[in-house]
Design an enzyme around this catalytic site. Sequence first.
Site, PDB file in Angstrom:
ATOM      1  N   GLN A 112       0.709  -7.610   0.027  1.00 42.18           N
ATOM      2  CA  GLN A 112       1.038  -6.491  -0.861  1.00 42.18           C
ATOM      3  C   GLN A 112       1.604  -5.333  -0.041  1.00 42.18           C
ATOM      4  O   GLN A 112       1.994  -4.317  -0.580  1.00 42.18           O
ATOM      5  CB  GLN A 112      -0.209  -6.026  -1.606  1.00 42.18           C
ATOM      6  CG  GLN A 112      -0.870  -7.110  -2.415  1.00 42.18           C
ATOM      7  CD  GLN A 112      -2.214  -6.657  -2.963  1.00 42.18           C
ATOM      8  OE1 GLN A 112      -2.310  -6.171  -4.102  1.00 42.18           O
ATOM      9  NE2 GLN A 112      -3.245  -6.776  -2.156  1.00 42.18           N
ATOM     10  N   VAL A 114       4.157  -3.262   2.427  1.00 41.82           N
ATOM     11  CA  VAL A 114       5.624  -3.128   2.522  1.00 41.82           C
ATOM     12  C   VAL A 114       6.016  -2.588   3.909  1.00 41.82           C
ATOM     13  O   VAL A 114       7.179  -2.287   4.136  1.00 41.82           O
ATOM     14  CB  VAL A 114       6.136  -2.176   1.416  1.00 41.82           C
ATOM     15  CG1 VAL A 114       5.889  -2.769   0.032  1.00 41.82           C
ATOM     16  CG2 VAL A 114       5.502  -0.794   1.510  1.00 41.82           C
ATOM     17  N   HIS A 132       5.426  -7.308  -2.712  1.00 41.79           N
ATOM     18  CA  HIS A 132       5.838  -5.996  -3.228  1.00 41.79           C
ATOM     19  C   HIS A 132       7.048  -5.457  -2.481  1.00 41.79           C
ATOM     20  O   HIS A 132       7.283  -4.259  -2.474  1.00 41.79           O
ATOM     21  CB  HIS A 132       4.659  -5.009  -3.144  1.00 41.79           C
ATOM     22  CG  HIS A 132       3.543  -5.392  -4.069  1.00 41.79           C
ATOM     23  ND1 HIS A 132       2.255  -4.932  -3.922  1.00 41.79           N
ATOM     24  CD2 HIS A 132       3.520  -6.233  -5.130  1.00 41.79           C
ATOM     25  CE1 HIS A 132       1.498  -5.442  -4.876  1.00 41.79           C
ATOM     26  NE2 HIS A 132       2.239  -6.248  -5.618  1.00 41.79           N
ATOM     27  N   CYS A 140      21.351  -1.796  -3.875  1.00 43.30           N
ATOM     28  CA  CYS A 140      22.263  -0.910  -4.605  1.00 43.30           C
ATOM     29  C   CYS A 140      21.820  -0.815  -6.067  1.00 43.30           C
ATOM     30  O   CYS A 140      21.451  -1.810  -6.677  1.00 43.30           O
ATOM     31  CB  CYS A 140      23.691  -1.466  -4.530  1.00 43.30           C
ATOM     32  SG  CYS A 140      24.869  -0.436  -5.434  1.00 43.30           S
ATOM     33  N   SER A 229      -8.085  -3.693  -2.450  1.00 44.15           N
ATOM     34  CA  SER A 229      -9.049  -3.286  -3.483  1.00 44.15           C
ATOM     35  C   SER A 229      -8.927  -4.179  -4.712  1.00 44.15           C
ATOM     36  O   SER A 229      -9.661  -4.023  -5.681  1.00 44.15           O
ATOM     37  CB  SER A 229      -8.779  -1.827  -3.882  1.00 44.15           C
ATOM     38  OG  SER A 229      -7.445  -1.723  -4.382  1.00 44.15           O
TER      39      SER A 229
HETATM   40  C1  BV8 Z   1       4.037  -6.139 -13.040  1.00 44.33           C
HETATM   41  C2  BV8 Z   1       5.160  -1.153  -3.536  1.00 44.33           C
HETATM   42  C3  BV8 Z   1       4.951  -7.257 -14.918  1.00 44.33           C
HETATM   43  C4  BV8 Z   1       5.546   0.274  -3.745  1.00 44.33           C
HETATM   44  C5  BV8 Z   1       3.178  -1.490  -4.954  1.00 44.33           C
HETATM   45  C6  BV8 Z   1       1.208  -0.511 -17.433  1.00 44.33           C
HETATM   46  C7  BV8 Z   1       2.587  -0.575 -17.340  1.00 44.33           C
HETATM   47  C8  BV8 Z   1       3.230  -1.418 -16.431  1.00 44.33           C
HETATM   48  C9  BV8 Z   1       2.465  -2.231 -15.613  1.00 44.33           C
HETATM   49  C10 BV8 Z   1       1.099  -2.152 -15.712  1.00 44.33           C
HETATM   50  C11 BV8 Z   1       0.456  -1.315 -16.593  1.00 44.33           C
HETATM   51  N1  BV8 Z   1      -0.883  -1.462 -16.443  1.00 44.33           N
HETATM   52  C12 BV8 Z   1      -1.125  -2.384 -15.473  1.00 44.33           C
HETATM   53  C13 BV8 Z   1       0.069  -2.821 -15.045  1.00 44.33           C
HETATM   54  C14 BV8 Z   1       0.275  -3.781 -14.026  1.00 44.33           C
HETATM   55  C15 BV8 Z   1       0.564  -2.998 -12.748  1.00 44.33           C
HETATM   56  C16 BV8 Z   1      -0.760  -2.648 -12.077  1.00 44.33           C
HETATM   57  O1  BV8 Z   1      -1.384  -3.512 -11.497  1.00 44.33           O
HETATM   58  N2  BV8 Z   1      -1.156  -1.372 -12.207  1.00 44.33           N
HETATM   59  C17 BV8 Z   1      -2.418  -0.962 -11.610  1.00 44.33           C
HETATM   60  C18 BV8 Z   1      -2.340   0.522 -11.281  1.00 44.33           C
HETATM   61  C19 BV8 Z   1      -3.516  -1.287 -12.610  1.00 44.33           C
HETATM   62  N3  BV8 Z   1       1.310  -3.904 -11.913  1.00 44.33           N
HETATM   63  C20 BV8 Z   1       2.629  -3.815 -11.885  1.00 44.33           C
HETATM   64  O2  BV8 Z   1       3.280  -2.961 -12.456  1.00 44.33           O
HETATM   65  C21 BV8 Z   1       3.305  -4.926 -11.097  1.00 44.33           C
HETATM   66  N4  BV8 Z   1       4.339  -5.483 -11.917  1.00 44.33           N
HETATM   67  O3  BV8 Z   1       2.914  -6.274 -13.457  1.00 44.33           O
HETATM   68  O4  BV8 Z   1       5.161  -6.627 -13.694  1.00 44.33           O
HETATM   69  C22 BV8 Z   1       5.043  -6.154 -15.929  1.00 44.33           C
HETATM   70  C23 BV8 Z   1       6.271  -5.552 -16.146  1.00 44.33           C
HETATM   71  C24 BV8 Z   1       6.364  -4.536 -17.114  1.00 44.33           C
HETATM   72  C25 BV8 Z   1       5.207  -4.114 -17.800  1.00 44.33           C
HETATM   73  C26 BV8 Z   1       3.968  -4.720 -17.539  1.00 44.33           C
HETATM   74  C27 BV8 Z   1       3.874  -5.725 -16.580  1.00 44.33           C
HETATM   75  C28 BV8 Z   1       3.965  -4.355  -9.851  1.00 44.33           C
HETATM   76  C29 BV8 Z   1       2.881  -3.790  -8.942  1.00 44.33           C
HETATM   77  C30 BV8 Z   1       3.543  -3.438  -7.611  1.00 44.33           C
HETATM   78  C31 BV8 Z   1       3.401  -1.964  -7.344  1.00 44.33           C
HETATM   79  N5  BV8 Z   1       3.933  -1.688  -5.997  1.00 44.33           N
HETATM   80  N6  BV8 Z   1       3.703  -1.288  -3.733  1.00 44.33           N
HETATM   81  C32 BV8 Z   1       5.018   1.145  -2.642  1.00 44.33           C
HETATM   82  O5  BV8 Z   1       4.265   0.664  -1.766  1.00 44.33           O
HETATM   83  O6  BV8 Z   1       5.381   2.341  -2.642  1.00 44.33           O
HETATM   84  S1  BV8 Z   1       1.500  -1.550  -5.136  1.00 44.33           S
HETATM   85  C33 BV8 Z   1       0.852  -0.664  -3.813  1.00 44.33           C
HETATM   86  O7  BV8 Z   1      -0.465  -0.300  -4.156  1.00 44.33           O
HETATM   87  C34 BV8 Z   1       0.700  -1.495  -2.586  1.00 44.33           C
HETATM   88  O8  BV8 Z   1       1.733  -2.403  -2.412  1.00 44.33           O
HETATM   89  C35 BV8 Z   1      -0.589  -2.209  -2.792  1.00 44.33           C
HETATM   90  O9  BV8 Z   1      -0.375  -3.428  -3.422  1.00 44.33           O
HETATM   91  C36 BV8 Z   1      -1.312  -1.359  -3.779  1.00 44.33           C
HETATM   92  C37 BV8 Z   1      -2.554  -0.808  -3.180  1.00 44.33           C
HETATM   93  O10 BV8 Z   1      -3.429  -1.880  -3.173  1.00 44.33           O
HETATM   94  P1  BV8 Z   1      -4.191  -2.287  -1.829  1.00 44.33           P
HETATM   95  O11 BV8 Z   1      -3.217  -2.902  -0.887  1.00 44.33           O
HETATM   96  O12 BV8 Z   1      -5.352  -3.082  -2.265  1.00 44.33           O
HETATM   97  O13 BV8 Z   1      -4.636  -0.930  -1.161  1.00 44.33           O
HETATM   98  P2  BV8 Z   1      -5.807   0.022  -1.617  1.00 44.33           P
HETATM   99  O14 BV8 Z   1      -5.598   1.310  -0.916  1.00 44.33           O
HETATM  100  O15 BV8 Z   1      -5.932  -0.029  -3.117  1.00 44.33           O
HETATM  101  O16 BV8 Z   1      -7.137  -0.680  -1.039  1.00 44.33           O
HETATM  102  C38 BV8 Z   1      -7.322  -0.731   0.373  1.00 44.33           C
HETATM  103  C39 BV8 Z   1      -8.523  -1.627   0.575  1.00 44.33           C
HETATM  104  O17 BV8 Z   1      -8.719  -1.818   1.956  1.00 44.33           O
HETATM  105  C40 BV8 Z   1      -9.797  -1.007   0.023  1.00 44.33           C
HETATM  106  O18 BV8 Z   1     -10.556  -2.040  -0.599  1.00 44.33           O
HETATM  107  C41 BV8 Z   1     -10.503  -0.496   1.290  1.00 44.33           C
HETATM  108  O19 BV8 Z   1     -11.923  -0.581   1.149  1.00 44.33           O
HETATM  109  C42 BV8 Z   1     -10.057  -1.498   2.312  1.00 44.33           C
HETATM  110  N7  BV8 Z   1      -9.974  -1.009   3.688  1.00 44.33           N
HETATM  111  C43 BV8 Z   1      -9.643   0.235   4.122  1.00 44.33           C
HETATM  112  N8  BV8 Z   1      -9.643   0.254   5.484  1.00 44.33           N
HETATM  113  C44 BV8 Z   1      -9.954  -1.013   5.896  1.00 44.33           C
HETATM  114  C45 BV8 Z   1     -10.173  -1.819   4.766  1.00 44.33           C
HETATM  115  N9  BV8 Z   1     -10.497  -3.119   4.842  1.00 44.33           N
HETATM  116  C46 BV8 Z   1     -10.634  -3.651   6.088  1.00 44.33           C
HETATM  117  N10 BV8 Z   1     -10.422  -2.941   7.228  1.00 44.33           N
HETATM  118  C47 BV8 Z   1     -10.098  -1.625   7.172  1.00 44.33           C
HETATM  119  N11 BV8 Z   1      -9.914  -0.937   8.313  1.00 44.33           N
HETATM  120 ZN    ZN Z   2      26.850  -1.178  -4.476  1.00 42.16          ZN
END
Ligand code: BV8
Ligand code: ZN
Length: 283
Positions: A112, A114, A132, A140, A229
Amino acid sequence: DVDISAEMSSSLDRFHRFITDPTKCKTILALVGAGLSAASGLPTFRGSGGYWRKYNSIDLATPDAFYSNPGLVWQFYAHRRHMALNAEPNDGHNALAKLSHVKGINFLTISQNVDGLSQRGGQDPQTLLEFHGSLFELQCTEFSCSYVEKNNFEDPLTGSLDLQNFGSKNHPLPSLEIDQLPHCPRCRKGLLRPGVLWFGESLPLQAVDKADEFIVRNGVDLILVIGTSRTIWPAASYVDIVKNQGGKIAIFNTERDELESSEDCNSWQFIGDCAKTLPLALA
Ligand code: BV8
Ligand code: ZN
């Protein structure tokens, strides 16, 4: 230098016995998130990590945000490109890279992230799916033009996106005009966008197909859930897909995952920095 508790060392033993037994553990899937790059100094999305200046990443990582204020969204991504380029892969990335060369086609990582650190850590690209997208891909936005550039590591992309002009927090963000932003070298009129997947955008089909084909063809014996997460869909759904197939689950996180009871012998929880626990577990 990781304080190995008695509980941890016994589950490490149980894990090593399983992962080194080719009759029990042939195919491994890894789902990795921002926590894998935390030790490299890149902020995660949850909690304070999810904020840049006064903005929440989730509010900026959307098509609407980009089309209504491309300058601000480009400053956000220029900042993240700069930070990722100045970060180094950590021992967690290196441990997964080693596993990718040992396991070959029986290993796949759904990332996940980037930030490009898995590639720079030497992971075999055949075993890595960037679900992602990537900060270092440019697309473009002109409908009729299909220009895509991969592995663009230019920093800054344009003079106005040079962090010298807006890097420090106490400078107000300059508002940028469209012509100060990166444009397409092919059609020469389209605004370029970062090749990342924004919220509400559907996942690239070839990535989903590759993941599904890997899971169906092999049947996954073990999923490594690393630094995520499990809040973003559909990436998070792969954990249940593997469990429903009877695969085992190993979680590498700084927080205990309440979803998984560690009593049953089908799961492990290695609590701590995955840059430390992964090399131990995959040694
Ligand atoms: C989709 C790129 C079909 C950009 C990212 C309403 C409307 C539209 C969609 C939705 C909606 N409701 C829900 C959805 C689905 C939505 C979604 O999931 N929303 C969430 C908020 C509920 N998903 C989407 O939109 C996906 N597309 O579903 O398309 C569709 C189409 C139209 C309409 C409906 C559905 C696309 C999702 C992609 C988003 N892009 N990234 C950018 O980076 O700028 S997501 C982005 O956030 C990251 O890529 C990453 O994936 C995410 C964060 O997640 P994590 O990687 O888990 O990071 P996080 O900080 O949350 O957690 C860190 C973890 O590590 C914690 O557990 C922590 O304890 C732990 N940790 C910390 N330090 C350490 C550690 N572990 C070990 N060692 C350490 N040292
Ligand atoms: Zn172009």
